[in-house]
Design an enzyme around this catalytic site. Structure first.
Site, PDB file in Angstrom:
ATOM      1  N   CYS A   2      51.509  17.221   4.059  1.00 32.64           N
ATOM      2  CA  CYS A   2      50.540  17.963   3.230  1.00 32.64           C
ATOM      3  C   CYS A   2      49.486  17.011   2.654  1.00 32.64           C
ATOM      4  O   CYS A   2      49.713  15.817   2.540  1.00 32.64           O
ATOM      5  CB  CYS A   2      51.258  18.641   2.061  1.00 32.64           C
ATOM      6  SG  CYS A   2      52.575  19.705   2.580  1.00 32.64           S
ATOM      7  N   ARG A  27      46.219  14.197   8.479  1.00 34.41           N
ATOM      8  CA  ARG A  27      47.634  14.111   8.070  1.00 34.41           C
ATOM      9  C   ARG A  27      48.481  15.173   8.748  1.00 34.41           C
ATOM     10  O   ARG A  27      49.704  15.142   8.665  1.00 34.41           O
ATOM     11  CB  ARG A  27      47.743  14.233   6.553  1.00 34.41           C
ATOM     12  CG  ARG A  27      47.029  13.135   5.784  1.00 34.41           C
ATOM     13  CD  ARG A  27      46.871  13.489   4.317  1.00 34.41           C
ATOM     14  NE  ARG A  27      48.125  13.604   3.646  1.00 34.41           N
ATOM     15  CZ  ARG A  27      48.793  12.566   3.081  1.00 34.41           C
ATOM     16  NH1 ARG A  27      48.266  11.363   3.154  1.00 34.41           N
ATOM     17  NH2 ARG A  27      49.928  12.739   2.473  1.00 34.41           N
ATOM     18  N   TRP A  78      51.659  21.278   5.504  1.00 42.83           N
ATOM     19  CA  TRP A  78      52.447  21.018   6.728  1.00 42.83           C
ATOM     20  C   TRP A  78      53.807  21.640   6.432  1.00 42.83           C
ATOM     21  O   TRP A  78      54.581  21.120   5.631  1.00 42.83           O
ATOM     22  CB  TRP A  78      52.551  19.511   6.947  1.00 42.83           C
ATOM     23  CG  TRP A  78      53.092  19.123   8.278  1.00 42.83           C
ATOM     24  CD1 TRP A  78      52.467  19.200   9.486  1.00 42.83           C
ATOM     25  CD2 TRP A  78      54.391  18.584   8.562  1.00 42.83           C
ATOM     26  NE1 TRP A  78      53.277  18.727  10.496  1.00 42.83           N
ATOM     27  CE2 TRP A  78      54.460  18.353   9.959  1.00 42.83           C
ATOM     28  CE3 TRP A  78      55.491  18.272   7.793  1.00 42.83           C
ATOM     29  CZ2 TRP A  78      55.592  17.819  10.578  1.00 42.83           C
ATOM     30  CZ3 TRP A  78      56.614  17.737   8.398  1.00 42.83           C
ATOM     31  CH2 TRP A  78      56.663  17.533   9.782  1.00 42.83           C
ATOM     32  N   ASN A 104      52.931  18.334  -2.666  1.00 41.87           N
ATOM     33  CA  ASN A 104      53.355  17.653  -1.441  1.00 41.87           C
ATOM     34  C   ASN A 104      54.747  17.107  -1.719  1.00 41.87           C
ATOM     35  O   ASN A 104      54.958  16.464  -2.740  1.00 41.87           O
ATOM     36  CB  ASN A 104      52.385  16.519  -1.089  1.00 41.87           C
ATOM     37  CG  ASN A 104      52.784  15.826   0.212  1.00 41.87           C
ATOM     38  OD1 ASN A 104      53.607  16.351   0.969  1.00 41.87           O
ATOM     39  ND2 ASN A 104      52.218  14.657   0.470  1.00 41.87           N
ATOM     40  N   GLY A 105      55.705  17.376  -0.826  1.00 45.39           N
ATOM     41  CA  GLY A 105      57.066  16.882  -1.033  1.00 45.39           C
ATOM     42  C   GLY A 105      58.057  18.010  -0.791  1.00 45.39           C
ATOM     43  O   GLY A 105      57.710  19.069  -0.281  1.00 45.39           O
ATOM     44  N   GLU A 493      57.913   1.995  23.359  1.00 44.68           N
ATOM     45  CA  GLU A 493      56.647   2.330  22.694  1.00 44.68           C
ATOM     46  C   GLU A 493      55.678   2.980  23.672  1.00 44.68           C
ATOM     47  O   GLU A 493      55.016   3.969  23.343  1.00 44.68           O
ATOM     48  CB  GLU A 493      56.047   1.068  22.079  1.00 44.68           C
ATOM     49  CG  GLU A 493      54.617   1.185  21.586  1.00 44.68           C
ATOM     50  CD  GLU A 493      54.411   2.234  20.495  1.00 44.68           C
ATOM     51  OE1 GLU A 493      55.407   2.777  19.979  1.00 44.68           O
ATOM     52  OE2 GLU A 493      53.240   2.535  20.189  1.00 44.68           O
ATOM     53  N   LYS A 497      54.045   6.691  23.186  1.00 43.24           N
ATOM     54  CA  LYS A 497      52.606   6.980  23.207  1.00 43.24           C
ATOM     55  C   LYS A 497      52.321   8.123  24.172  1.00 43.24           C
ATOM     56  O   LYS A 497      51.610   9.068  23.869  1.00 43.24           O
ATOM     57  CB  LYS A 497      51.823   5.736  23.620  1.00 43.24           C
ATOM     58  CG  LYS A 497      51.766   4.663  22.573  1.00 43.24           C
ATOM     59  CD  LYS A 497      50.863   4.962  21.401  1.00 43.24           C
ATOM     60  CE  LYS A 497      51.445   5.526  20.154  1.00 43.24           C
ATOM     61  NZ  LYS A 497      52.556   4.997  19.465  1.00 43.24           N
ATOM     62  N   GLU A 500      53.871  11.612  22.990  1.00 44.14           N
ATOM     63  CA  GLU A 500      53.415  12.239  21.736  1.00 44.14           C
ATOM     64  C   GLU A 500      51.968  12.722  21.816  1.00 44.14           C
ATOM     65  O   GLU A 500      51.572  13.584  21.032  1.00 44.14           O
ATOM     66  CB  GLU A 500      53.609  11.318  20.545  1.00 44.14           C
ATOM     67  CG  GLU A 500      52.714  10.121  20.454  1.00 44.14           C
ATOM     68  CD  GLU A 500      52.924   9.372  19.129  1.00 44.14           C
ATOM     69  OE1 GLU A 500      53.186   9.989  18.096  1.00 44.14           O
ATOM     70  OE2 GLU A 500      52.831   8.139  19.151  1.00 44.14           O
ATOM     71  N   HIS A 516      72.441   2.641  35.797  1.00 43.33           N
ATOM     72  CA  HIS A 516      73.523   3.315  35.061  1.00 43.33           C
ATOM     73  C   HIS A 516      73.152   4.755  34.740  1.00 43.33           C
ATOM     74  O   HIS A 516      73.660   5.327  33.788  1.00 43.33           O
ATOM     75  CB  HIS A 516      73.835   2.531  33.782  1.00 43.33           C
ATOM     76  CG  HIS A 516      74.251   1.125  34.050  1.00 43.33           C
ATOM     77  ND1 HIS A 516      75.471   0.783  34.572  1.00 43.33           N
ATOM     78  CD2 HIS A 516      73.561  -0.036  33.947  1.00 43.33           C
ATOM     79  CE1 HIS A 516      75.543  -0.521  34.750  1.00 43.33           C
ATOM     80  NE2 HIS A 516      74.396  -1.045  34.368  1.00 43.33           N
ATOM     81  N   LYS A 615      50.789  12.342  10.485  1.00 38.59           N
ATOM     82  CA  LYS A 615      50.511  10.906  10.449  1.00 38.59           C
ATOM     83  C   LYS A 615      51.533  10.168   9.598  1.00 38.59           C
ATOM     84  O   LYS A 615      51.968   9.096   9.945  1.00 38.59           O
ATOM     85  CB  LYS A 615      49.112  10.640   9.904  1.00 38.59           C
ATOM     86  CG  LYS A 615      48.723   9.168   9.866  1.00 38.59           C
ATOM     87  CD  LYS A 615      48.783   8.535  11.249  1.00 38.59           C
ATOM     88  CE  LYS A 615      48.580   7.055  11.231  1.00 38.59           C
ATOM     89  NZ  LYS A 615      48.913   6.420  12.531  1.00 38.59           N
TER      90      LYS A 615
HETATM   91  C1  AGP Z   1      53.948   6.624  16.266  1.00 42.40           C
HETATM   92  O1  AGP Z   1      52.844   6.785  17.140  1.00 42.40           O
HETATM   93  C2  AGP Z   1      54.184   7.842  15.391  1.00 42.40           C
HETATM   94  N1  AGP Z   1      53.026   8.293  14.753  1.00 42.40           N
HETATM   95  C3  AGP Z   1      55.374   7.653  14.454  1.00 42.40           C
HETATM   96  O2  AGP Z   1      56.491   7.332  15.242  1.00 42.40           O
HETATM   97  C4  AGP Z   1      55.230   6.569  13.360  1.00 42.40           C
HETATM   98  O3  AGP Z   1      55.211   5.290  13.954  1.00 42.40           O
HETATM   99  C5  AGP Z   1      56.423   6.672  12.404  1.00 42.40           C
HETATM  100  O4  AGP Z   1      56.379   7.934  11.793  1.00 42.40           O
HETATM  101  C6  AGP Z   1      56.449   5.580  11.313  1.00 42.40           C
HETATM  102  O5  AGP Z   1      55.338   5.700  10.490  1.00 42.40           O
HETATM  103  P1  AGP Z   1      55.026   4.495   9.433  1.00 42.40           P
HETATM  104  O6  AGP Z   1      54.722   3.281  10.246  1.00 42.40           O
HETATM  105  O7  AGP Z   1      53.850   4.983   8.644  1.00 42.40           O
HETATM  106  O8  AGP Z   1      56.249   4.319   8.588  1.00 42.40           O
END
Ligand code: AGP
Length: 620
Positions: A2, A27, A78, A104-105, A493, A497, A500, A516, A615
């Site tokens: 949020c 966000r 959100w 927010n929370g 990683e 990428k 997502e 395996h 985010k």
């Molecule tokens: C990565 O591309 C994602 N957006 C997500 O995995 C992110 O890295 C994770 O939520 C951790 O966020 P932070 O680094 O702000 O703690």
């Protein structure tokens, strides 16, 4: 997550609130709303409009209802409790529609609070946890100030909040409070803005104050106070808390796209500069070590630790996995990297010879913060590698190192990851030189680190070529990313990428694990990406590639410049400059970021705001 923004001053609030919400869109959200005190109305009526979908959907509602007034709050939601509907959108109000709250929370005990309030006659409109707040404030708002009523309400709340509150009874006051969800206060000239992060504030001021957990800001058009919630509850709102005013270095331009189609592509292209910024003033070439100002106060403690535990989430967790190899091999430090959401529920063994390291771009990730607080409860040394200045993790760790990577707006983390690896390389140097790393080895590592920005710049020159390859593979639905040793976390990683932002199902795997199980997946609907630079495990990875080639699998390889043989096995090769094995992830990651970006672009995906993602995940 949020987004919240509140404004009090002399300008028209609706326009400021909507513009601020647009700066918070990154966000991640599914609905939005705003509430403004109508100063032309004798009773100071509050007008509220909400919409499911994008913030711009609020604009016609604001003009239709001719919302005006110079005090208001707004919110992008959100969804956590209750579907994304108009009625569940914030701000939420009390029974008489005189008190409005944006939140927010997560209020973990909302069900109990709600049923008690209903028994007392309160009527609820929504399914949200948030709505208990305006009703609680309504309940306590008797012969006291708004801030006292808000404080009394908050002392019953279990969970996390960042809130902004306005009411008809005090039409020149905005009350904000935080516990677990970030809030930053922008200081203008007789006007104040409260927001979830600085991007909603930068257009108005760069002078900001970060609220800490348990603090409340009381804003009027003439002044502001920061007090703690406990004191406010007792009506002691003159007991001000001194808060340092911070100057935000980021100008609004930095937080914009600067001509790129997406924030993500802009941020990928910033990465050579990001490494320079992370290294700036921190490499002592002569001594062959690193100078990390944020660790100076714990230097001796760090010398004495025998074990490092790293706790992080997502991309930051993968950076931690690479650090596990670095710290073990080059600093001789026993290191274990944990998924933060698992760490706190698995009875971690932490003693006085252990330090905890949090890695987090936002500095607000709930699971990472919870791991930190668990470690602090056990009294162990806590460190942070964080990008957002003044964020909760940055302020709650004993010591730490800022990335100085600038705002990362794209939901998919790119430059933050490269910056994290850079800082972790500096930390390896620092820890290694505290232990048994000889000066010559330190100097060599420092020199090699210094060469990385230019090497990244060289890779970035291949974007057209990488785009062409990505377009050839954008139609696939499955991908396997494979790497060994330092490049095994890079495989994780790279797969993250791709999945997502393009929604192609991608799995990262240790290449040695292929036989395996995963090799059963090889067919015409799947392609494989091998991270295969010249390093100590190169021959091994080549034989893994042969196994997939023999089964007719399509292969993309990331390889070191000059390696012609690999073309006999891979269908497509992306070359990177040579680098020491420990630093190779700083280079092998970049083509994978660009590949994911261009595959997603080819598939027409909303790259900066992928579906279902946020985010900063500030709820568990
Ligand atoms: C990565 O591309 C994602 N957006 C997500 O995995 C992110 O890295 C994770 O939520 C951790 O966020 P932070 O680094 O702000 O703690």
């Amino acid at each position: 997550m949020c987004g919240i923004i509140g404004y009090i001053g002399r300008q028209k609030a609706p326009q400021i609130l909507i513009e601020g919400l647009k700066r918070l869109e990154y966000r991640g959200y599914d609905s939005a709303g705003l509430a403004v005190v109508d100063n032309n109305n004798r009773e100071n009526k509050i007008n509220c409009v909400k919409v499911v979908g994008k913030v711009k959907g609020l604009e016609p509602l604001v003009s239709e209802q001719v919302l005006n007034g110079s005090l208001g709050i707004a919110h992008t939601r959100w969804a956590t409790h209750g579907a994304p509907t108009e009625i569940n959108a914030h701000p939420h109000c009390d029974c008489k529609k005189r008190i409005y709250v944006a939140h927010n929370g997560i209020i973990e005990n909302y069900a109990a609070l709600k049923s008690k309030l209903e028994q007392e006659g309160h009527k609820f409109q929504s399914e949200t946890d948030t709505e208990v707040l305006p009703h609680l404030i309504e309940k306590f708002f008797r012969d006291c100030s708004l801030e006292e009523a808000v404080a009394r309400a908050l002392t019953l709340v279990e969970g996390t909040y960042g809130i902004a509150v306005i009411c008809e009874h005090e039409p020149r006051k905005l009350v904000a409070a935080r516990c677990g969800s970030p809030l930053v206060l922008g200081l203008g000239n007789k006007e104040y803005i409260i927001a979830s992060d600085v991007s909603a504030i930068l257009r108005h001021t760069r002078q900001v104050i970060y609220l800490d957990d348990g603090e409340m800001a009381i804003l009027t058009s003439d002044d502001f106070n920061v007090v703690d919630v406990e004191s406010a509850m007792r009506g002691e709102t003159t007991k001000q808390i001194y808060k340092q005013i911070q100057e935000i270095e980021w100008d609004i331009k930095q937080a914009q796209k600067e001509g790129y189609p997406h924030f993500m592509l802009k941020e990928i292209n910033e990465q050579d500069e990001v490494v320079r910024n992370a290294l700036r003033g921190r490499l002592l070439m002569e001594e062959g070590t690193a100078k990390l100002g944020g660790l100076e106060n714990v230097e001796d403690k760090l010398r004495g630790i025998k074990r490092m535990v790293i706790a992080a989430c997502g991309t930051a967790y993968y950076a931690g996995l690479i650090a596990e190899y670095m710290f073990s091999e080059f600093a001789g430090l026993l290191t274990k990297t944990e998924i933060a959401s698992e760490f706190r529920y698995r009875h971690p063994i932490l003693d006085e010879q252990t330090a905890l390291l949090n890695i987090s771009q936002s500095g607000e990730t709930a699971d990472t913060l919870a791991a930190l607080r668990e470690a602090k409860r056990k009294g162990i040394l806590s460190l942070g590698i964080v990008n957002v200045v003044g964020s909760t993790i940055a302020r709650e760790t004993d010591a730490g190192v800022y990335n100085h990577a600038g705002p990362e707006i794209g939901v998919a983390s790119t430059k933050a990851f490269i910056s994290q690896l850079t800082v972790l390389s500096l930390l390896t140097l620092f820890l290694g030189r505290q232990r048994n790393m000889p000066a010559t080895e330190g100097k060599n590592l420092a020199e090699e680190l210094n060469l990385i920005p230019e090497k990244i710049a060289q890779i970035l020159k291949q974007q057209k070529y990488i785009k062409k390859i990505a377009q050839q593979y954008a139609g696939y639905e499955h991908a396997l990313y494979l790497g060994r040793k330092y490049n095994y976390p890079v495989a994780l990683e790279g797969a993250l990428k791709l999945k997502e932002i393009s929604y192609i199902h991608a799995e990262g795997y240790a290449a040695g694990e292929m036989k395996h199980g995963p090799i059963a997946l090889v067919d015409k609907n799947l392609f494989s990406v091998f991270i295969a630079p010249y390093d100590t495990v190169y021959e091994k990875i080549i034989s893994n590639m042969q196994e997939i080639k023999a089964r007719g699998g399509k292969i993309i390889a990331i390889a070191t410049e000059g390696n012609k043989d690999i073309k006999k096995i891979a269908d497509d090769v992306i070359y990177i400059p040579p680098a020491p094995e420990m630093l190779s992830p700083l280079l092998t990651t970049v083509p994978l970021q660009l590949f994911a970006y261009y595959a997603a672009a080819e598939r027409g995906c909303p790259i900066d705001q992928p579906r279902n993602l946020a985010k900063s995940v500030t709820v568990e």
